[in-house]
Design a protein around this motif. Structure first.
Motif, PDB file in Angstrom:
ATOM      1  N   LYS A   1      18.726   8.596  24.587  1.00 43.45           N
ATOM      2  CA  LYS A   1      18.160   9.808  24.004  1.00 43.45           C
ATOM      3  C   LYS A   1      17.368  10.595  25.049  1.00 43.45           C
ATOM      4  O   LYS A   1      16.785  10.021  25.967  1.00 43.45           O
TER       5      LYS A   1
ATOM      6  N   LEU B   1       9.013   3.170  32.667  1.00 37.91           N
ATOM      7  CA  LEU B   1      10.432   3.055  32.353  1.00 37.91           C
ATOM      8  C   LEU B   1      11.054   1.726  32.734  1.00 37.91           C
ATOM      9  O   LEU B   1      12.014   1.294  32.101  1.00 37.91           O
TER      10      LEU B   1
ATOM     11  N   VAL C   1      16.770   8.400  28.220  1.00 39.08           N
ATOM     12  CA  VAL C   1      16.287   7.020  28.252  1.00 39.08           C
ATOM     13  C   VAL C   1      16.802   6.291  27.020  1.00 39.08           C
ATOM     14  O   VAL C   1      16.590   6.735  25.885  1.00 39.08           O
TER      15      VAL C   1
ATOM     16  N   ARG D   1      11.405  -0.626  29.920  1.00 41.52           N
ATOM     17  CA  ARG D   1      12.483  -0.279  28.989  1.00 41.52           C
ATOM     18  C   ARG D   1      13.840  -0.660  29.582  1.00 41.52           C
ATOM     19  O   ARG D   1      14.757  -1.060  28.859  1.00 41.52           O
TER      20      ARG D   1
ATOM     21  N   TYR E   1      16.001  13.731  31.655  1.00 41.57           N
ATOM     22  CA  TYR E   1      16.020  12.280  31.718  1.00 41.57           C
ATOM     23  C   TYR E   1      16.373  11.727  30.336  1.00 41.57           C
ATOM     24  O   TYR E   1      15.673  11.993  29.349  1.00 41.57           O
TER      25      TYR E   1
ATOM     26  N   TRP F   1      14.551  12.102  26.912  1.00 44.20           N
ATOM     27  CA  TRP F   1      13.154  11.688  27.010  1.00 44.20           C
ATOM     28  C   TRP F   1      12.286  12.862  27.456  1.00 44.20           C
ATOM     29  O   TRP F   1      11.445  13.333  26.710  1.00 44.20           O
ATOM     30  N   ARG F   2      12.528  13.364  28.660  1.00 45.26           N
ATOM     31  CA  ARG F   2      11.743  14.489  29.175  1.00 45.26           C
ATOM     32  C   ARG F   2      12.561  15.265  30.201  1.00 45.26           C
ATOM     33  O   ARG F   2      13.545  14.766  30.734  1.00 45.26           O
TER      34      ARG F   2
END
Length: 512
Positions: free
Chosen positions: A95, A113, A92, A116, A90, A97-98
């Motif tokens: 960049k 999220l 976000v 954001r 992912y 994220w996870r």
């Protein structure tokens, strides 16, 4: 005053939302709007690097181009890059994220999220008169409604007038449009201002009774029937578009065996291939016949083989072994050019190591064609870049002052064996200067991290000329100017949509 908002929703994936959004962006830009694209959440292995070092979906980069803008991470704040049937990376706001399973992601996306997403949207809305939003899949996925952040939740947040698009080429368009509206709740349904039928072939008069019934059932106007538009050659969003890819059986068997024939370029169809748009410019050249290879026996017929980028490098390396690709690839490399792009270059090296589990962990021996070792790291490089060619020749042909513009999107650090030669001196958008890629001692095998280098007209033309000469083919009779033609294709798309859509009515919705 906040920006006006128009949203393009679809009855399903791959109904044409991305290109319709790009075309509408172009129309509004031509009409004098300060317009920008936005897609809250995108799932695609086809991505682009932004000038600020982020990563977004390739479709949003195209839409930004239609608006005559540089792409930014705010245009696609969440990018999902599948890494297996159950998990994904992912990205976000540009960049990483996870890495999560789909089930775990559902527990995060609305609570953590969506704020954001709204941050990104608000920044865009403060800079532009109009935002053209794109939905994802269908807004009527009733099992996922509570977790939705890309369709109706975003439409309400942006106060967007919505178009609902259906694809008639795949059949069932009236049922899909009516059914989608029926499954929406009343507040969501009120956002849909009109419908669009996309990819129509045939006699429009035969469609008229259906359009009348559609409007009666939906109580909404059908604001356009967009014809099937072949050969647009504009970026597709994801690998669904590869269902129609060219195969050797389709195009190579009919080629004449003469020096004037097109160059046969074979791209290995890796299971986790990413950034397949790297080859659109090559495929558009009249002197090239590019095909995606799914069978090892097709390798022998190619003049050039390209190993593309991949989201799962170790997995696709093992796929090549298991499917029997390695012997024909090595045989090909003894006499003809072999090219690796990003993960494809890593596969051509001596070894790939994944000590931090960036792609699942482990290590494997590469094909041993390039004198490099790749160590996958958690850090991801995402940046536009310009490369200056280092070797004196390209496939045996002089290459003075040869340059290429592209972008990097990769995990992995390249470690060179003693005496190994790099391929490019690269200057990244950040100003950082690095050595990129590698070349075999005999010059027939090359690899680079630069995606998009074949979009560069100068580099692509040199590449074609060098390979044709190496393969004892006559020089290309004509060469394309891909970048200028790309601008024209966006204008052509906008012109077709102006004819097909009631743009005046749509603009009235925005003024209301």
């Amino acid at each position: 005053m906040p920006a006006r908002a128009l949203m393009v929703l679809g009855t399903a994936s791959h109904v044409g939302k991305s290109l319709l959004t790009a075309g509408l962006c172009r129309i509004f830009r031509q009409n004098g709007w300060r317009v920008a694209p936005f897609k809250a959440q995108n799932m695609a292995l086809n991505s682009a690097a932004t000038p600020d070092g982020g990563e977004i979906g390739r479709a949003q980069a195209l839409q930004a181009e239609a608006c005559e803008l540089a792409p930014t991470t705010d245009m696609n704040p969440i990018l999902i890059k599948p890494s297996s049937d159950q998990t994904a990376q992912y990205v976000v706001q540009g960049k990483v994220w996870r890495n999560l399973t789909a089930r775990d992601y559902f527990s995060f996306r609305v609570r953590e999220l969506f704020p954001r997403v709204l941050e990104s949207y608000t920044r865009l809305a403060e800079q532009f008169d109009l935002i053209v939003l794109e939905g994802a899949g269908s807004p009527a996925e009733i099992n996922l409604r509570d977790y939705d952040i890309v369709n109706m939740r975003m439409a309400h947040a942006a106060n967007a007038a919505c178009l609902l698009v259906g694809d008639i080429d795949r059949g069932g368009v009236f049922a899909s449009l009516v059914g989608t509206l029926v499954l929406l709740d009343e507040a969501d349904r009120a956002r849909i201002r009109g419908t669009v039928i996309n990819k129509f072939r045939g006699d429009r008069k035969l469609l008229e009774p259906g359009l009348a019934m559609l409007e009666a059932h939906t109580q909404r106007p059908c604001v356009g029937v967009v014809p099937y538009l072949p050969n647009l050659k504009l970026d597709e969003e994801d690998s669904v578009a590869l269902e129609d890819r060219q195969t050797p059986a389709r195009i190579w068997k009919s080629l004449p065996n003469t020096p004037e024939r097109p160059l046969r370029i074979g791209v290995i169809a890796l299971p986790w291939m990413s950034n397949f748009t790297d080859f659109d410019a090559l495929a558009a050249e009249p002197s090239v016949a590019l095909a995606f290879l799914e069978r090892p026996e097709d390798v022998a017929a190619a003049d050039v083989i390209i190993l593309p980028g991949t989201k799962q490098t170790l997995h696709d390396l093992r796929y090549l072994r298991e499917r029997g690709f390695v012997p024909p690839l090595l045989a090909h490399a003894r006499t003809r050019p072999l090219v690796g792009i990003c993960g494809g270059m890593q596969i051509l090296g001596q070894r790939i190591e994944d000590p931090t589990g960036a792609e699942g962990g482990g290590w494997d021996e590469g094909l041993g064609c390039l004198p490099i070792v790749t160590v996958l790291r958690s850090r991801k490089w995402t940046t536009p870049a310009t490369g200056r060619w280092r070797p004196p020749t390209l496939f045996g042909q002089p290459a003075p002052n040869l340059r290429a513009e592209g972008y990097e999107i990769h995990l992995g650090e390249t470690v060179y064996a003693p005496g190994a030669e790099g391929l490019f001196d690269v200057v990244r958008a950040t100003g950082e200067q690095v050595v990129d890629g590698a070349v075999s001692p005999d010059g027939r095998i090359i690899g680079t991290y630069l995606h998009g280098l074949f979009d560069d007209d100068n580099f692509r033309h040199h590449f074609i000329a060098a390979v044709r000469r190496m393969c004892h083919l006559s020089p290309a009779e004509s060469l394309r100017s891909y970048r200028s033609e790309r601008r024209q294709r966006l204008d052509d798309l906008a012109a077709a949509l102006r004819t097909a859509l009631d743009v005046t009515r749509i603009e009235r919705w925005l003024a209301a």
